[in-house]
Motif scaffolding. Structure first.
Motif, short mmCIF file in Angstrom:
data_model
loop_
_atom_site.label_atom_id
_atom_site.label_comp_id
_atom_site.label_asym_id
_atom_site.label_seq_id
_atom_site.Cartn_x
_atom_site.Cartn_y
_atom_site.Cartn_z
N ASN A 166 60.14 12.51 -44.35
CA ASN A 166 60.67 13.32 -45.45
C ASN A 166 61.84 12.65 -46.16
O ASN A 166 62.52 13.29 -46.97
CB ASN A 166 61.12 14.69 -44.91
CG ASN A 166 59.94 15.58 -44.58
OD1 ASN A 166 58.89 15.48 -45.21
ND2 ASN A 166 60.10 16.42 -43.58
N GLU A 167 62.08 11.38 -45.85
CA GLU A 167 63.13 10.64 -46.53
C GLU A 167 62.51 9.62 -47.48
O GLU A 167 61.45 9.07 -47.19
CB GLU A 167 64.05 9.93 -45.53
CG GLU A 167 64.89 10.89 -44.70
CD GLU A 167 65.78 10.15 -43.71
OE1 GLU A 167 65.51 8.97 -43.44
OE2 GLU A 167 66.74 10.77 -43.22
N LEU A 168 63.16 9.38 -48.59
CA LEU A 168 62.65 8.43 -49.57
C LEU A 168 63.81 7.67 -50.19
O LEU A 168 64.72 8.28 -50.75
CB LEU A 168 61.87 9.18 -50.67
CG LEU A 168 61.28 8.32 -51.79
CD1 LEU A 168 60.22 7.38 -51.24
CD2 LEU A 168 60.69 9.19 -52.89
N THR A 169 63.78 6.35 -50.04
CA THR A 169 64.80 5.50 -50.63
C THR A 169 64.18 4.66 -51.74
O THR A 169 63.20 3.95 -51.50
CB THR A 169 65.43 4.58 -49.57
OG1 THR A 169 65.99 5.38 -48.52
CG2 THR A 169 66.53 3.72 -50.18
N ILE A 170 64.74 4.77 -52.93
CA ILE A 170 64.21 4.11 -54.12
C ILE A 170 65.22 3.10 -54.61
O ILE A 170 66.41 3.41 -54.74
CB ILE A 170 63.91 5.13 -55.23
CG1 ILE A 170 62.94 6.20 -54.74
CG2 ILE A 170 63.34 4.44 -56.47
CD1 ILE A 170 62.89 7.40 -55.65
N SER A 171 64.76 1.90 -54.91
CA SER A 171 65.60 0.87 -55.50
C SER A 171 65.24 0.73 -56.98
O SER A 171 64.06 0.69 -57.34
CB SER A 171 65.40 -0.46 -54.78
OG SER A 171 65.93 -1.53 -55.53
N ALA A 172 66.25 0.64 -57.82
CA ALA A 172 66.04 0.45 -59.25
C ALA A 172 67.23 -0.30 -59.83
O ALA A 172 68.32 -0.29 -59.26
CB ALA A 172 65.85 1.78 -59.97
N THR A 173 67.02 -0.93 -60.97
CA THR A 173 68.14 -1.57 -61.64
C THR A 173 69.11 -0.51 -62.14
O THR A 173 68.76 0.67 -62.29
CB THR A 173 67.67 -2.42 -62.84
OG1 THR A 173 67.08 -1.54 -63.82
CG2 THR A 173 66.66 -3.47 -62.41
N VAL A 174 70.32 -0.93 -62.41
CA VAL A 174 71.34 0.00 -62.89
C VAL A 174 70.89 0.66 -64.19
O VAL A 174 71.01 1.88 -64.36
CB VAL A 174 72.69 -0.72 -63.09
CG1 VAL A 174 73.73 0.23 -63.66
CG2 VAL A 174 73.17 -1.32 -61.78
N SER A 228 70.49 -6.95 -58.36
CA SER A 228 70.03 -8.03 -57.48
C SER A 228 68.75 -7.61 -56.77
O SER A 228 68.50 -6.43 -56.53
CB SER A 228 71.11 -8.40 -56.46
OG SER A 228 71.46 -7.27 -55.68
N HIS A 229 67.94 -8.61 -56.40
CA HIS A 229 66.63 -8.35 -55.82
C HIS A 229 66.75 -7.80 -54.41
O HIS A 229 67.53 -8.28 -53.60
CB HIS A 229 65.82 -9.65 -55.79
CG HIS A 229 64.41 -9.48 -55.30
ND1 HIS A 229 63.40 -8.96 -56.09
CD2 HIS A 229 63.86 -9.73 -54.08
CE1 HIS A 229 62.28 -8.94 -55.39
NE2 HIS A 229 62.54 -9.39 -54.18
N ILE A 230 65.99 -6.76 -54.11
CA ILE A 230 65.91 -6.17 -52.77
C ILE A 230 64.56 -6.53 -52.16
O ILE A 230 63.53 -6.36 -52.80
CB ILE A 230 66.09 -4.64 -52.82
CG1 ILE A 230 67.56 -4.29 -53.05
CG2 ILE A 230 65.60 -3.99 -51.54
CD1 ILE A 230 67.85 -2.82 -53.06
#
Length: 320
Positions: A97-105, A135-137
């Protein structure tokens, strides 16, 4: 009936004993637990003293469980195994039930955050975390479920699903345009106060590439302000500092609210696009829910087509 604490000896001593019994060695148990061999010996001796009988026979360079020791070791192994499985089950259910999203600023600030409330309303049980950085993840190493990236769609750390392409054109504040007037042509545009921003990666368009696409790559450019974040460049443009490059998907709301206006009919459509990048392997339920939402949102929130637009040849932009 009293609590377990009154019925059981020290839990620390019991855990140390279980490791020593399983490893058949005080030394190996110490290495596993990250303590000294002497500390293991002391804990076992204290446990034996509290129970009133020996758990090990100390032989030459080895140890051997006594009959009571074998019985206690079997119970401890089973009990700790049950606890460990329960912990795995609980944490696994929580992680689903957790969701971590990476995006540019820029994407997070101008596109994702203004729209994400509808996702939270649709799936209120999902605990959402948004990691914003240019920066790239690495999806294989970092604790991120989904990355939203701009580029050509080829990244080795995940599966890329295209969201949408975009159009790039100059934008500025209405006040700046009223004070300085509209540029007559691209060459005239290059003489205005231009706001630049650092590249966010391959495919990101700067003034050099944009002007080159319209045949003015060698013209002098009047870069009066340079920012390391694209968000800062747009805010500077809104404050009347000059003309910045606007990505239609990112600036559409600002155009609708007249905080920014389009400066010229020339528009560049790069080959790069925005992608949702998913980790390889099985997809969590929360990831599947987010993927359905963002694909639907990408279609529903598409900006109106640009009118009276002169598009540049895509091949004019190298690496785009």
């Amino acid at each position: 009936m009293g609590g377990f604490r009154r019925q059981l000896p020290s839990m620390t001593a019991l855990v140390v004993f279980e490791a020593a019994a399983r490893q058949a060695s005080f030394t190996r148990a110490a290495a596993e637990l990250g303590i000294t061999q002497a500390a293991v010996s002391r804990q076992v001796q204290a446990l034996e003293a509290s129970l009133g009988f020996p758990l090990f026979r100390r032989l030459h360079r080895t140890i051997e469980l006594t009959e009571p020791g074998r019985a206690l070791a079997a119970s401890m192994s089973e009990a700790l195994g049950i606890v460990a499985q329960t912990v795995r089950t609980i944490t696994s259910a929580k992680a689903a039930n957790e969701l971590t999203i990476s995006a540019t600023v820029a994407f997070s600030h101008f596109w994702l955050l203004p729209k994400v409330s509808s996702f939270r309303q649709a799936d209120p049980d999902i605990r959402l975390k948004i990691v914003t950085q240019d920066s790239h993840i690495d999806l294989q190493r970092d604790e991120v479920d989904v990355a939203i990236r701009y580029g050509d769609g080829t990244w080795p750390d995940g599966k890329a699903i295209m969201l949408f392409g975009d159009d790039v054109f100059p934008v500025c504040s209405p006040d700046y345009l009223a004070a300085r007037g509209s540029p007559d042509c691209v060459a005239d545009l290059a003489r205005h106060n231009l706001i630049a921003s650092d590249s966010m990666g391959p495919g990101w368009i700067g003034w050099e590439q944009w002007l080159a696409a319209f045949g003015h790559g060698n013209n002098p450019r009047n870069i009066t302000l340079s920012c390391n974040f694209y968000t800062d460049a747009l805010y500077a443009a809104m404050r009347g500092e000059g003309i910045a490059l606007g990505w239609h998907r990112l600036v559409d709301d600002l155009l609708q609210r007249r905080q920014l206006v389009r400066v010229s009919v020339e528009t560049l459509r790069p080959r790069s696009a925005y992608y949702v990048v998913l980790k390889h392997g099985a997809m969590k339920q929360s990831v599947a829910a987010f993927l359905d939402w963002i694909r639907g949102e990408a279609n529903a929130a598409a900006p109106a087509p640009l009118e009276n637009t002169l598009y540049a040849n895509e091949s004019a932009v190298s690496g785009g």
